[in-house]
Design a protein around this motif. Structure first.
Motif, short mmCIF file in Angstrom:
data_model
loop_
_atom_site.label_atom_id
_atom_site.label_comp_id
_atom_site.label_asym_id
_atom_site.label_seq_id
_atom_site.Cartn_x
_atom_site.Cartn_y
_atom_site.Cartn_z
N LYS A 147 0.84 -1.21 0.00
CA LYS A 147 0.00 0.00 0.00
C LYS A 147 0.87 1.25 0.00
CE LYS A 147 -4.20 0.04 -0.42
NZ LYS A 147 -5.20 -0.58 -0.74
N LEU A 148 1.96 1.19 0.73
CA LEU A 148 2.82 2.37 0.88
C LEU A 148 4.23 2.05 0.38
CD1 LEU A 148 1.73 3.08 4.57
CD2 LEU A 148 0.96 4.38 2.57
N PRO A 149 4.38 1.81 -0.91
CA PRO A 149 5.71 1.42 -1.40
C PRO A 149 6.72 2.56 -1.28
CG PRO A 149 4.22 1.82 -3.23
CD PRO A 149 3.41 1.96 -1.98
N LEU A 150 7.94 2.18 -1.04
CA LEU A 150 9.00 3.17 -0.95
C LEU A 150 9.57 3.41 -2.33
CD1 LEU A 150 10.84 1.79 2.20
CD2 LEU A 150 9.50 3.89 2.09
N ALA A 151 9.78 4.69 -2.65
CA ALA A 151 10.42 5.03 -3.92
C ALA A 151 11.36 6.19 -3.64
CB ALA A 151 9.38 5.41 -4.95
N ARG A 152 12.20 6.46 -4.62
CA ARG A 152 13.23 7.48 -4.39
C ARG A 152 12.61 8.83 -4.01
NH1 ARG A 152 17.64 7.69 -8.93
NH2 ARG A 152 17.99 5.59 -8.14
N ASP A 153 11.45 9.12 -4.65
CA ASP A 153 10.91 10.47 -4.46
C ASP A 153 9.98 10.61 -3.24
OD1 ASP A 153 8.48 10.18 -7.19
OD2 ASP A 153 9.05 8.88 -5.52
N ASN A 154 9.68 9.47 -2.57
CA ASN A 154 8.78 9.63 -1.42
C ASN A 154 9.41 9.16 -0.10
OD1 ASN A 154 8.68 6.86 -1.40
ND2 ASN A 154 6.65 6.72 -2.31
N LEU A 155 10.72 8.97 -0.12
CA LEU A 155 11.40 8.45 1.08
C LEU A 155 11.15 9.34 2.30
CD1 LEU A 155 14.87 7.13 -0.15
CD2 LEU A 155 12.89 5.83 0.59
N VAL A 156 11.18 10.65 2.10
CA VAL A 156 11.07 11.59 3.21
C VAL A 156 9.73 11.43 3.94
CG1 VAL A 156 11.18 14.03 3.88
CG2 VAL A 156 12.57 13.18 1.97
N SER A 157 8.67 11.21 3.18
CA SER A 157 7.35 11.08 3.82
C SER A 157 7.06 9.63 4.22
CB SER A 157 6.27 11.59 2.87
OG SER A 157 6.33 10.87 1.66
N ARG A 158 7.51 8.66 3.43
CA ARG A 158 7.14 7.27 3.68
C ARG A 158 7.95 6.61 4.80
NH1 ARG A 158 4.16 5.24 -0.94
NH2 ARG A 158 2.42 6.69 -0.88
N VAL A 159 9.24 6.94 4.89
CA VAL A 159 10.06 6.29 5.92
C VAL A 159 9.52 6.56 7.32
CG1 VAL A 159 12.35 6.22 7.00
CG2 VAL A 159 12.14 6.04 4.52
N PRO A 160 9.20 7.84 7.66
CA PRO A 160 8.61 8.07 9.00
C PRO A 160 7.30 7.31 9.21
CG PRO A 160 9.29 10.14 8.01
CD PRO A 160 9.44 9.10 6.95
N ILE A 161 6.47 7.23 8.15
CA ILE A 161 5.21 6.49 8.29
C ILE A 161 5.49 5.04 8.66
CG2 ILE A 161 3.16 5.64 7.05
CD1 ILE A 161 3.20 8.21 5.42
N HIS A 162 6.43 4.43 7.92
CA HIS A 162 6.76 3.04 8.19
C HIS A 162 7.41 2.87 9.56
CE1 HIS A 162 5.52 0.71 4.77
NE2 HIS A 162 5.97 1.64 3.94
N LEU A 163 8.15 3.90 9.97
CA LEU A 163 8.78 3.84 11.29
C LEU A 163 7.71 3.78 12.37
CD1 LEU A 163 11.78 3.88 11.98
CD2 LEU A 163 11.54 6.28 12.59
#
Lengths: 252, 421
Positions: free
Chosen positions: B121-137
């Motif tokens: 649902k929330l795949p990590l990609a180069r351009d969304n790392l900043v927003s997605r990594v904290p979510i996954h954390l």
């Protein structure tokens, strides 16, 4: 003085076409016809023509095969072809004259002019040198490292390179040791070296090329020199400058 | 908190097919070792599927990987527990470690699909790392906390029921146990996210690769057919040369040759690779072609047709015999000193049509093989296209010398207009 001409083509009509155009030239005289590559080699051997009209595509031994087998004995040549993408490209790259079928009269005349001036200057013994880069291309394209063509009197011998033991320079000739046989070929060592698979054939001396598959031993002599022992028992001198290359090849 | 686990299992086993299988296995075998075995089997099935089946089915690959990860997880949990308790100098057997790991494994097996689902649902990609990594954390902490809580309750309940039969000393150390499992949980979360991500990329890559390969194969086939449908340029120019020479000596002969060449060209232009024609049309084409070749080789080429009337009405793939005849001339006739002979035979054998092109040349050993291979491969490929697994094709030395090319295809009546298909 007139030049002796041989016409080689597998199609009688095609030969007829060349011969008719040739008849209009006073200083060229038809001495024979050949209908395939093997025929051509024996005809060149017997008739010693000055100029050969050589069809490229022939069954069995083709035009390039004829030039290869003749080696330094190749007289002047004008290639004739109906259609061969590769050959045409190679002719253009190496500035070798050729005629296209159907043959255009003007083109024929200019090709003959060119040949005439080369023949008058006595250049044609250098024909094999002129054609060497072309033949190298042909070889590379066909990836024909596993056989070489040797003219044996009027015949063409196909020598499989795995049966070729070693080659020794002998004046203007190269002596090929094939099984128990020896074949003489008018070809330089440098040209032969290029025709052979570099992984299997290695120069061990200015005048010797060996097939590494038939080497049994490298033996040091008392005087610091080395000899290569072949599986027949024959010993060949190994030059110091070629030793590293040979050992590298044997290891690899 | 109590109702959460059951919902979790139901909600998240659905999206990933493989996971429901694991749940059932636990129920059926009721023992951790049974679970491990079935997981391993499952994994093997997946990997064989991948081998013998088509390229680039991402779900199958993903399931295989997930199964592998589950296997790892089991080993991980069991050894961790064992080492951890031994570290406290308590007596503890491997059997007990396995038994004690059951709640962990069951809970994690239910949770892994949830993590996979989240990762998709929330795949990590180069351009969304900043927003997605904290979510996954945040999610990893939440999931791990949840797992820890579940573990705490299940341990307590199972132990109270007496099933685990844990040594009394152990119960004094739960705080450490759950403390450790929190960090482990966060790590597992991230490992699953990484694997999911990698699998998705791999699947995508394979799909693209397969598509590229298919495209390449189609292109090659199309090219081969285009090549076949053309007349050999070498043949064309040699024929023109013959006409040019013949014109002077034998204008009528030159004229005939031009007529043959024209019909040949017309038939070539009209034909399509996918077409079937009647054997009569094919033979007609060959007659035109051979008439030209006979002029080119003068008295060196003899031709004989042996095709009965009835057989002429059967259908054959367009231009199927021409390359074989061409081959016979090139490698058979061109090499003999005397006149060469080509015999073309057509006859029915039971419900099949047998076509034979025979020459009396030097045979296969005498041929250099140059240029033969591609033509014959093309014939084979075309036959397979027209008659999948219902045709035979062979090129062999004949007993009395020469080469025999033989085609065996189903005998079908040709339709009136020639253009069947």
């Amino acid at each position: 003085m007139s030049f002796r001409v041989l016409v080689v083509d597998d199609e009688p009509l095609a030969r007829e076409g060349v011969i008719r155009l040739l008849n209009e030239e006073k200083d060229f005289q038809l001495v024979g016809e050949a209908r395939d590559g093997h025929d051509a080699v024996s005809a060149i051997n017997d008739m010693e023509p000055d100029l050969v009209f050589l069809d490229v595509q022939m069954p069995g031994l083709d035009g390039f095969g004829v030039v290869e087998a003749m080696g330094d004995d190749m007289p002047g040549v004008i290639f004739v072809t109906a259609y061969d993408e590769f050959a045409l490209k190679a002719f253009d790259i190496h500035a070798v004259d050729y005629l296209l079928k159907p043959i255009e009269r003007e083109r024929f005349a200019s090709a003959l002019d060119e040949a005439r001036s080369r023949l008058r200057n006595g250049e044609t013994p250098g024909e094999s040198e002129r054609l060497e880069p072309l033949l190298d291309d042909v070889h590379r394209q066909r990836n024909n490292f596993n056989r070489i063509l040797v003219k044996d009197r009027g015949n063409v011998r196909v020598v499989r390179t795995d049966e070729l033991l070693w080659i020794a320079a002998a004046g203007n000739y190269a002596r090929l040791y094939v099984g128990d046989e020896q074949l003489l070929m008018r070809q330089t060592m440098t040209t032969l070296e290029k025709r052979l698979d570099p992984d299997r054939f290695v120069r061990i001396h200015r005048s010797t090329i060996v097939n590494v598959d038939h080497i049994t031993e490298i033996r040091a002599r008392d005087n610091g020199e080395y000899v290569v022992v072949m599986d027949q028992g024959k010993k060949l001198t190994l030059s110091r400058r070629y030793r590293d290359v040979l050992e590298g090849r044997l290891r690899g | 908190m109590n109702g959460w686990p059951r919902n979790t299992v139901k909600a998240f086993s659905a999206p990933v097919d493989g996971a429901s299988g694991f749940d059932q296995d636990i129920g059926r075998h009721g023992s951790p070792s049974g679970l491990v075995t079935s997981v391993r089997l499952d994994y093997m099935v997946e990997s064989t599927k991948r081998q013998d089946n088509r390229v680039g089915a991402p779900p199958a690959t993903a399931h295989g990987l997930i199964a592998g990860a589950v296997l790892l997880l089991c080993g991980f949990v069991i050894t961790q527990l064992y080492v951890w308790i031994r570290f406290w100098n308590l007596r503890f057997s491997w059997g007990e470690a396995i038994k004690w790991s059951v709640p962990d494994i069951v809970i994690w097996l239910a949770t892994v699909p949830l993590i996979v689902w989240l990762a998709r649902k929330l795949p990590l990609a180069r351009d969304n790392l900043v927003s997605r990594v904290p979510i996954h954390l945040v999610l990893s902490i939440a999931v791990s906390t949840g797992v820890m809580a579940l573990l705490f309750y299940s341990d307590g309940w199972l132990n109270w029921s007496g099933w685990l039969g844990a040594p009394r000393d152990l119960l004094s150390a739960p705080r450490y146990r759950y403390g450790v499992s929190f960090h482990t949980g966060v790590m597992i979360y991230w490992a699953v996210v990484s694997i999911t991500q990698a699998t998705e990329f791999y699947g995508l890559f394979r799909q693209r690769d397969a598509a590229a390969l298919r495209f390449q194969a189609d292109l090659t086939r199309a090219r081969l057919q285009a090549l076949k449908m053309q007349l050999d340029p070498h043949f064309l120019f040699n024929t023109l040369n013959s006409i040019s020479v013949l014109m002077r000596r034998d204008p009528d002969g030159a004229d005939r040759m031009l007529t043959h060449l024209s019909s040949l060209l017309r038939m070539t232009f009209e034909s399509r690779a996918s077409m079937k024609v009647s054997l009569a049309q094919e033979v007609d084409f060959l007659r035109q072609y051979l008439a030209i070749q006979q002029v080119r080789f003068e008295d060196r080429l003899l031709v004989e047709f042996d095709v009965p009337e009835g057989v002429l009405e059967l259908s054959v793939p367009n231009l199927i015999l021409q390359p074989l005849v061409e081959n016979a001339i090139k490698h058979g006739i061109g090499k003999t000193t005397g006149p060469g002979k080509i015999v073309i035979t057509g006859r029915t054998v039971g419900s099949e049509l047998e076509l034979i092109v025979a020459d009396d040349g030097p045979g296969l050993n005498g041929s250099t093989g140059e240029g033969t291979g591609i033509g014959l491969e093309n014939t084979r490929a075309r036959l397979e296209m027209f008659y999948p697994e219902a045709s035979e094709f062979s090129v062999t030395d004949a007993e009395g010398g020469g080469v025999v090319a033989r085609i065996l295809i189903p005998a079908e009546m040709a339709e009136e207009e020639g253009g069947v298909e």
